[in-house]
Design a protein around this motif. Structure first.
Motif, PDB file in Angstrom:
ATOM      1  N   MET A 207     -72.705 -27.870 -38.827  1.00 11.69           N
ATOM      2  CA  MET A 207     -73.135 -28.947 -39.709  1.00 11.69           C
ATOM      3  C   MET A 207     -74.220 -29.767 -39.034  1.00 11.69           C
ATOM      4  SD  MET A 207     -69.315 -29.997 -40.971  1.00 11.69           S
ATOM      5  CE  MET A 207     -68.624 -29.524 -39.365  1.00 11.69           C
ATOM      6  N   ALA A 208     -75.219 -30.161 -39.817  1.00  5.74           N
ATOM      7  CA  ALA A 208     -76.330 -30.939 -39.286  1.00  5.74           C
ATOM      8  C   ALA A 208     -75.837 -32.291 -38.780  1.00  5.74           C
ATOM      9  CB  ALA A 208     -77.387 -31.133 -40.366  1.00  5.74           C
ATOM     10  N   GLY A 209     -76.323 -32.696 -37.606  1.00  2.41           N
ATOM     11  CA  GLY A 209     -75.943 -33.973 -37.039  1.00  2.41           C
ATOM     12  C   GLY A 209     -74.540 -34.001 -36.453  1.00  2.41           C
ATOM     13  N   MET A 210     -73.865 -32.866 -36.414  1.00  9.57           N
ATOM     14  CA  MET A 210     -72.517 -32.779 -35.864  1.00  9.57           C
ATOM     15  C   MET A 210     -72.432 -31.562 -34.952  1.00  9.57           C
ATOM     16  SD  MET A 210     -70.245 -33.646 -39.264  1.00  9.57           S
ATOM     17  CE  MET A 210     -68.731 -33.683 -38.317  1.00  9.57           C
ATOM     18  N   GLN A 211     -71.471 -31.579 -34.049  1.00 11.67           N
ATOM     19  CA  GLN A 211     -71.287 -30.468 -33.131  1.00 11.67           C
ATOM     20  C   GLN A 211     -69.839 -30.010 -33.142  1.00 11.67           C
ATOM     21  OE1 GLN A 211     -73.114 -30.001 -28.938  1.00 11.67           O
ATOM     22  NE2 GLN A 211     -71.062 -30.771 -28.502  1.00 11.67           N
ATOM     23  N   THR A 212     -69.641 -28.739 -33.411  1.00 11.22           N
ATOM     24  CA  THR A 212     -68.325 -28.131 -33.312  1.00 11.22           C
ATOM     25  C   THR A 212     -68.291 -27.229 -32.080  1.00 11.22           C
ATOM     26  OG1 THR A 212     -69.066 -26.405 -34.838  1.00 11.22           O
ATOM     27  CG2 THR A 212     -67.825 -28.235 -35.774  1.00 11.22           C
ATOM     28  N   GLN A 213     -67.096 -26.790 -31.709  1.00  5.20           N
ATOM     29  CA  GLN A 213     -66.952 -25.994 -30.501  1.00  5.20           C
ATOM     30  C   GLN A 213     -66.094 -24.760 -30.764  1.00  5.20           C
ATOM     31  OE1 GLN A 213     -65.775 -28.199 -26.978  1.00  5.20           O
ATOM     32  NE2 GLN A 213     -66.583 -30.118 -27.823  1.00  5.20           N
ATOM     33  N   LEU A 214     -66.283 -23.786 -29.922  1.00  4.97           N
ATOM     34  CA  LEU A 214     -65.487 -22.564 -29.969  1.00  4.97           C
ATOM     35  C   LEU A 214     -65.400 -21.990 -28.563  1.00  4.97           C
ATOM     36  CD1 LEU A 214     -64.030 -20.212 -31.426  1.00  4.97           C
ATOM     37  CD2 LEU A 214     -66.288 -19.150 -31.742  1.00  4.97           C
ATOM     38  N   HIS A 215     -64.168 -21.689 -28.123  1.00  2.00           N
ATOM     39  CA  HIS A 215     -63.947 -21.021 -26.848  1.00  2.00           C
ATOM     40  C   HIS A 215     -63.394 -19.629 -27.133  1.00  2.00           C
ATOM     41  CE1 HIS A 215     -63.993 -25.264 -25.584  1.00  2.00           C
ATOM     42  NE2 HIS A 215     -64.429 -24.806 -24.424  1.00  2.00           N
ATOM     43  N   ALA A 216     -64.009 -18.621 -26.543  1.00  2.00           N
ATOM     44  CA  ALA A 216     -63.603 -17.239 -26.814  1.00  2.00           C
ATOM     45  C   ALA A 216     -63.997 -16.354 -25.650  1.00  2.00           C
ATOM     46  CB  ALA A 216     -64.234 -16.735 -28.110  1.00  2.00           C
ATOM     47  N   VAL A 217     -63.553 -15.100 -25.711  1.00  2.00           N
ATOM     48  CA  VAL A 217     -63.885 -14.123 -24.682  1.00  2.00           C
ATOM     49  C   VAL A 217     -63.896 -12.739 -25.327  1.00  2.00           C
ATOM     50  CG1 VAL A 217     -61.469 -13.887 -23.990  1.00  2.00           C
ATOM     51  CG2 VAL A 217     -63.278 -13.215 -22.394  1.00  2.00           C
ATOM     52  N   ILE A 218     -64.849 -11.915 -24.944  1.00  4.59           N
ATOM     53  CA  ILE A 218     -64.911 -10.533 -25.424  1.00  4.59           C
ATOM     54  C   ILE A 218     -64.355  -9.636 -24.319  1.00  4.59           C
ATOM     55  CG2 ILE A 218     -67.268 -10.093 -24.621  1.00  4.59           C
ATOM     56  CD1 ILE A 218     -65.749  -8.918 -27.954  1.00  4.59           C
ATOM     57  N   ASN A 219     -63.491  -8.701 -24.675  1.00  2.21           N
ATOM     58  CA  ASN A 219     -62.796  -7.878 -23.680  1.00  2.21           C
ATOM     59  C   ASN A 219     -63.259  -6.426 -23.652  1.00  2.21           C
ATOM     60  OD1 ASN A 219     -60.167  -9.813 -24.821  1.00  2.21           O
ATOM     61  ND2 ASN A 219     -60.859  -9.961 -22.712  1.00  2.21           N
ATOM     62  N   GLU A 220     -64.103  -6.026 -24.571  1.00  2.63           N
ATOM     63  CA  GLU A 220     -64.570  -4.645 -24.610  1.00  2.63           C
ATOM     64  C   GLU A 220     -66.077  -4.614 -24.814  1.00  2.63           C
ATOM     65  OE1 GLU A 220     -62.511  -2.387 -27.531  1.00  2.63           O
ATOM     66  OE2 GLU A 220     -60.512  -3.029 -26.883  1.00  2.63           O
ATOM     67  N   GLU A 221     -66.740  -3.704 -24.132  1.00  2.92           N
ATOM     68  CA  GLU A 221     -68.177  -3.548 -24.327  1.00  2.92           C
ATOM     69  C   GLU A 221     -68.456  -2.963 -25.707  1.00  2.92           C
ATOM     70  OE1 GLU A 221     -70.395  -1.661 -21.223  1.00  2.92           O
ATOM     71  OE2 GLU A 221     -68.984  -2.279 -19.659  1.00  2.92           O
TER      72      GLU A 221
END
Length: 407
Positions: A207-221
């Motif tokens: 959203m414009a003017g706002m910041q959200t977050q996401l924490h993740a990890v990829i385990n396979e190529e």
């Protein structure tokens, strides 16, 4: 009355329409479930997405504990108590069974309690703002593990990714090493959007003017699809990007490629980049102007605009007083596209300087095709289809509205 004191039934021709419908529906449902087993959502490659997949499966099984018996009993009752079955006991005076009431209320109650507990735990465990504690189901995240920071900006209709620690950026291509936690910060330079990589984690809004977050990890190529999961205009369906899960060596080579082939991304380049466009090609930027992402987040990339952080500081100090009227133009964030001829996709004449979407006219930012090569060219007058005129009315702009007087 018969020997059992029950009312006789009137035989009727057997009808299997209901059972056929239920049987066909069950077969179709089973086919859909089998077909969905190979989808990315049910076969993810990231630990967060895997937990979300497990949550879906567990919730579905718990709900099937009620659905399957109900469907089975419906079929059993329909056959056992059909009109031509004279052996079935017919008791119109029956009205209550304590045992049946206990089963009817206890089973759903237990399932609701189980679903509520699972949902409460998953809501906290899978909170996208919560940093990861594990790399996968078997390996805990070391206390000194290094995170990869990525800043995401949704544009019309493409994705811009900043790597602040590496000083690079890319358009419509994202890369991360396998088994390395990734911390996303997500915003939008335009309308509300949604960042979604099904193989990695659930979708998070931008959203414009706002910041959200996401924490993740990829385990396979591998190479995984990323896209917008929230409708944002005419180019929404082509707002896709590729997410590369790489080994550390492969990621280092990708970073070297970006630095070798990339251009410079400063405010002027960003203003050009954010213009609406569809099917934008992959672009690399070897250098990024300091503070550019923060300027996007604070909606002050365009020259002369007041940053939201500055406005918040003024409000925190009690306001700017009578002289605040001087900031009026600095606080107008939504008109710079119209001023430069790059208005939003829904704008029409006279604000946009071009006719509305009608006939062969394409929306702003859409790639012109052979049908309408003149698409998106400025117009000095409205076309014949402007407005909502009745047949036979003159092809002129609509009259002024009655409520257009200033307040």
């Amino acid at each position: 009355m018969n020997s059992y004191g029950k009312l006789p039934r009137t035989p009727a021709p057997p009808s299997r329409r209901l059972s056929n419908i239920l049987r066909t529906g069950g077969v179709l449902l089973f086919a859909v479930i089998l077909a969905g087993c190979d989808t990315v959502i049910l076969n993810p490659s990231g630990y967060v997405a895997l937990q979300q997949r497990n949550l879906i499966i567990v919730s579905t099984i718990l709900m099937l504990l009620i659905i399957v018996p109900v469907i089975a009993l419906t079929l059993i009752f329909a056959r056992r108590y059909r009109a031509d079955n004279k052996d079935a006991v017919y008791d119109p005076d029956w009205h209550h069974s304590t045992q049946l009431e206990v089963v009817i209320w206890t089973a759903p109650l237990l399932i609701i309690i189980a679903l509520g507990a699972i949902t409460w735990l998953a809501t906290h465990t899978l909170d996208p703002y919560r940093p990861l504690t594990r790399i996968d189901g078997e390996q805990a995240l070391p206390a000194d593990a290094k995170h990869l920071d990525i800043q995401v900006v949704a544009l019309d209709w493409k994705w811009l990714f900043f790597y602040p620690e590496l000083g690079i950026a890319s358009v419509n291509e994202l890369a991360a090493p396998v088994d390395v936690p990734v911390s996303f910060k997500i915003t939008s330079a335009t309308v509300m959007n949604s960042f979604f990589i099904p193989a990695l984690a659930g979708q998070v809004y931008a959203m414009a003017g706002m910041q959200t977050q996401l924490h993740a990890v990829i385990n396979e190529e591998g190479v995984y699809n990323g896209f917008s999961a929230n409708y944002s205009g005419s180019g929404f369906s082509r707002m896709n990007f590729a997410f590369h899960g790489m080994s550390q060596e492969g990621f280092d080579e990708w970073v070297a490629k970006v630095k070798r082939e990339g251009k410079n991304l400063d405010r002027a380049a960003f203003m050009w980049l954010e213009k609406p466009s569809e099917q934008a090609p992959v672009q690399y930027f070897a250098t990024v102007e300091n503070g550019l992402y923060d300027a996007v987040l604070n909606m002050c990339v365009a020259p002369g605009k007041m940053c939201m952080s500055e406005m918040h500081h003024i409000d925190a100090m009690g306001g700017a007083g009578t002289e605040s009227h001087e900031n009026r133009e600095r606080l107008q964030y939504d008109n710079h596209r119209a001023e430069h001829g790059d208005e939003a996709s829904g704008a029409t004449f006279p604000a946009s300087g071009r006719p509305p979407r009608s006939g062969d006219v394409q929306p702003e930012g859409m790639k012109p095709d052979a049908v309408a090569p003149e698409a998106n060219q400025p117009q000095s007058e409205p076309d014949a289809h402007q407005g909502h005129g009745v047949p036979g009315s003159p092809d002129t702009p609509a009259p002024a509205q009655l409520n257009d007087k200033p307040n």
